[in-house]
Design a protein around this motif. Structure first.
Motif, PDB file in Angstrom:
ATOM      1  N   TYR A 160       0.793  -1.226   0.000  1.00  0.00           N
ATOM      2  CA  TYR A 160       0.000   0.000   0.000  1.00  0.00           C
ATOM      3  C   TYR A 160       0.829   1.282   0.000  1.00  0.00           C
ATOM      4  CZ  TYR A 160      -3.826  -3.134   1.150  1.00  0.00           C
ATOM      5  OH  TYR A 160      -4.750  -4.125   1.110  1.00  0.00           O
ATOM      6  N   GLU A 161       2.149   1.177   0.132  1.00  0.00           N
ATOM      7  CA  GLU A 161       2.959   2.384   0.295  1.00  0.00           C
ATOM      8  C   GLU A 161       2.757   3.383  -0.839  1.00  0.00           C
ATOM      9  OE1 GLU A 161       7.307   3.817   1.745  1.00  0.00           O
ATOM     10  OE2 GLU A 161       7.179   1.877   0.804  1.00  0.00           O
ATOM     11  N   PHE A 162       2.830   2.967  -2.084  1.00  0.00           N
ATOM     12  CA  PHE A 162       2.667   3.890  -3.207  1.00  0.00           C
ATOM     13  C   PHE A 162       1.273   4.499  -3.201  1.00  0.00           C
ATOM     14  CE2 PHE A 162       1.204   4.798  -7.507  1.00  0.00           C
ATOM     15  CZ  PHE A 162       2.114   5.780  -7.860  1.00  0.00           C
ATOM     16  N   THR A 163       0.261   3.692  -2.965  1.00  0.00           N
ATOM     17  CA  THR A 163      -1.122   4.169  -2.977  1.00  0.00           C
ATOM     18  C   THR A 163      -1.344   5.214  -1.893  1.00  0.00           C
ATOM     19  OG1 THR A 163      -1.840   2.022  -3.775  1.00  0.00           O
ATOM     20  CG2 THR A 163      -3.530   3.447  -2.844  1.00  0.00           C
ATOM     21  N   VAL A 164      -0.897   4.925  -0.684  1.00  0.00           N
ATOM     22  CA  VAL A 164      -1.093   5.842   0.441  1.00  0.00           C
ATOM     23  C   VAL A 164      -0.346   7.146   0.213  1.00  0.00           C
ATOM     24  CG1 VAL A 164      -0.670   6.185   2.908  1.00  0.00           C
ATOM     25  CG2 VAL A 164      -1.596   4.013   2.097  1.00  0.00           C
ATOM     26  N   ASP A 165       0.911   7.066  -0.215  1.00  0.00           N
ATOM     27  CA  ASP A 165       1.705   8.276  -0.414  1.00  0.00           C
ATOM     28  C   ASP A 165       1.202   9.139  -1.565  1.00  0.00           C
ATOM     29  OD1 ASP A 165       3.314   7.721   1.724  1.00  0.00           O
ATOM     30  OD2 ASP A 165       4.934   6.846   0.531  1.00  0.00           O
ATOM     31  N   SER A 166       0.461   8.558  -2.495  1.00  0.00           N
ATOM     32  CA  SER A 166      -0.017   9.339  -3.635  1.00  0.00           C
ATOM     33  C   SER A 166      -1.412   9.925  -3.414  1.00  0.00           C
ATOM     34  CB  SER A 166      -0.017   8.468  -4.895  1.00  0.00           C
ATOM     35  OG  SER A 166      -0.958   7.421  -4.777  1.00  0.00           O
ATOM     36  N   MET A 167      -2.000   9.675  -2.256  1.00  0.00           N
ATOM     37  CA  MET A 167      -3.336  10.217  -1.986  1.00  0.00           C
ATOM     38  C   MET A 167      -3.268  11.727  -1.788  1.00  0.00           C
ATOM     39  SD  MET A 167      -5.042   7.453   0.545  1.00  0.00           S
ATOM     40  CE  MET A 167      -5.636   5.911  -0.083  1.00  0.00           C
ATOM     41  N   PRO A 168      -4.300  12.429  -2.232  1.00  0.00           N
ATOM     42  CA  PRO A 168      -4.303  13.883  -2.084  1.00  0.00           C
ATOM     43  C   PRO A 168      -4.516  14.286  -0.623  1.00  0.00           C
ATOM     44  CG  PRO A 168      -6.397  13.130  -2.949  1.00  0.00           C
ATOM     45  CD  PRO A 168      -5.498  11.933  -2.886  1.00  0.00           C
ATOM     46  N   PRO A 169      -4.190  15.532  -0.286  1.00  0.00           N
ATOM     47  CA  PRO A 169      -4.483  16.017   1.074  1.00  0.00           C
ATOM     48  C   PRO A 169      -5.985  15.961   1.349  1.00  0.00           C
ATOM     49  CG  PRO A 169      -3.099  17.578  -0.147  1.00  0.00           C
ATOM     50  CD  PRO A 169      -3.543  16.528  -1.123  1.00  0.00           C
ATOM     51  N   ARG A 170      -6.355  15.787   2.587  1.00  0.00           N
ATOM     52  CA  ARG A 170      -7.751  15.769   3.033  1.00  0.00           C
ATOM     53  C   ARG A 170      -8.586  14.729   2.287  1.00  0.00           C
ATOM     54  NH1 ARG A 170      -5.875  20.715   2.722  1.00  0.00           N
ATOM     55  NH2 ARG A 170      -6.837  21.209   0.734  1.00  0.00           N
ATOM     56  N   PHE A 171      -8.038  13.533   2.123  1.00  0.00           N
ATOM     57  CA  PHE A 171      -8.741  12.483   1.391  1.00  0.00           C
ATOM     58  C   PHE A 171      -9.734  11.707   2.247  1.00  0.00           C
ATOM     59  CE2 PHE A 171      -5.228  10.290   3.321  1.00  0.00           C
ATOM     60  CZ  PHE A 171      -5.752   9.051   3.658  1.00  0.00           C
ATOM     61  N   ILE A 172      -9.663  11.827   3.557  1.00  0.00           N
ATOM     62  CA  ILE A 172     -10.504  11.023   4.445  1.00  0.00           C
ATOM     63  C   ILE A 172     -11.991  11.325   4.251  1.00  0.00           C
ATOM     64  CG2 ILE A 172     -11.137  10.634   6.877  1.00  0.00           C
ATOM     65  CD1 ILE A 172      -8.614   9.172   6.149  1.00  0.00           C
ATOM     66  N   GLU A 173     -12.374  12.587   4.272  1.00  0.00           N
ATOM     67  CA  GLU A 173     -13.798  12.924   4.180  1.00  0.00           C
ATOM     68  C   GLU A 173     -14.461  12.373   2.916  1.00  0.00           C
ATOM     69  OE1 GLU A 173     -14.519  17.048   5.027  1.00  0.00           O
ATOM     70  OE2 GLU A 173     -14.026  16.779   7.137  1.00  0.00           O
ATOM     71  N   PRO A 174     -13.873  12.541   1.720  1.00  0.00           N
ATOM     72  CA  PRO A 174     -14.530  11.958   0.540  1.00  0.00           C
ATOM     73  C   PRO A 174     -14.660  10.430   0.615  1.00  0.00           C
ATOM     74  CG  PRO A 174     -12.900  13.575  -0.128  1.00  0.00           C
ATOM     75  CD  PRO A 174     -12.737  13.385   1.347  1.00  0.00           C
ATOM     76  N   ILE A 175     -13.684   9.755   1.179  1.00  0.00           N
ATOM     77  CA  ILE A 175     -13.755   8.296   1.299  1.00  0.00           C
ATOM     78  C   ILE A 175     -14.912   7.901   2.203  1.00  0.00           C
ATOM     79  CG2 ILE A 175     -12.593   6.286   2.316  1.00  0.00           C
ATOM     80  CD1 ILE A 175      -9.972   7.395   1.187  1.00  0.00           C
ATOM     81  N   VAL A 176     -15.075   8.605   3.308  1.00  0.00           N
ATOM     82  CA  VAL A 176     -16.124   8.270   4.270  1.00  0.00           C
ATOM     83  C   VAL A 176     -17.491   8.735   3.780  1.00  0.00           C
ATOM     84  CG1 VAL A 176     -16.946   8.688   6.620  1.00  0.00           C
ATOM     85  CG2 VAL A 176     -14.526   8.265   6.221  1.00  0.00           C
ATOM     86  N   MET A 177     -17.566   9.921   3.175  1.00  0.00           N
ATOM     87  CA  MET A 177     -18.850  10.537   2.815  1.00  0.00           C
ATOM     88  C   MET A 177     -19.488   9.987   1.547  1.00  0.00           C
ATOM     89  SD  MET A 177     -17.816  14.466   3.627  1.00  0.00           S
ATOM     90  CE  MET A 177     -19.355  15.173   3.081  1.00  0.00           C
TER      91      MET A 177
END
Length: 153
Positions: free
Chosen positions: A17-34
């Protein structure tokens, strides 16, 4: 559990998951949850949503992850604060969640947020998660937020 096993459990350096996690945009949590939340009813001081539990938000027990539930307390609770005319939903001072039952993939849940108080500096909301089919309570949360008071300078 051995100390090294605990360390491996917590540290997630390298791996698949290292590449995937490091390439995520800032503030990605809310869109994933919402993603997938629908507002069924909104009025001053109250927001009622429905949400079908997606696979992306499961814990290792295959039920809705507690962290996702807490994030939804924050997000849906903030929406209720906005219905009171607040220009900001503020910043978290305290959040608690009581987990009472599980919610599983494909189950539709209701999330109801009610404003308990909006003052000059603090807002308090309650958020309840229910199984839409049975009405059974899944979780109850309470969130206190500091409403940023503009400087008088």
């Amino acid at each position: 559990m051995e100390l090294e096993s605990v360390k491996k459990f917590v540290e997630k350096e390298g791996g698949d998951y290292e590449f995937t996690v490091d390439s995520m945009p800032p503030r990605f949590i809310e869109p994933i949850v919402m993603q997938g939340i629908k507002i069924d009813h909104i009025e001053r001081g109250r927001v009622l949503c429905s949400f079908t539990v997606p696979p992306r938000l499961l814990n290792t027990g295959n039920s809705l992850h507690g962290g996702a539930t807490a994030a939804l307390v924050d997000i849906v609770g903030s929406a209720a604060i906005f219905t009171m005319g607040a220009s900001t939903s503020g910043v978290s001072v305290e959040i608690n969640v009581s987990y009472l039952d599980g919610a599983y993939v494909g189950e539709e849940i209701e999330i109801e947020s009610k404003v308990l108080r909006v003052g000059k500096a603090l807002a308090v909301v309650s958020v309840e998660f229910r199984n839409k089919k049975t009405g059974k309570i899944i979780a109850q949360g309470r969130h206190t937020k500091y409403l940023i008071v503009p400087s008088k300078m």
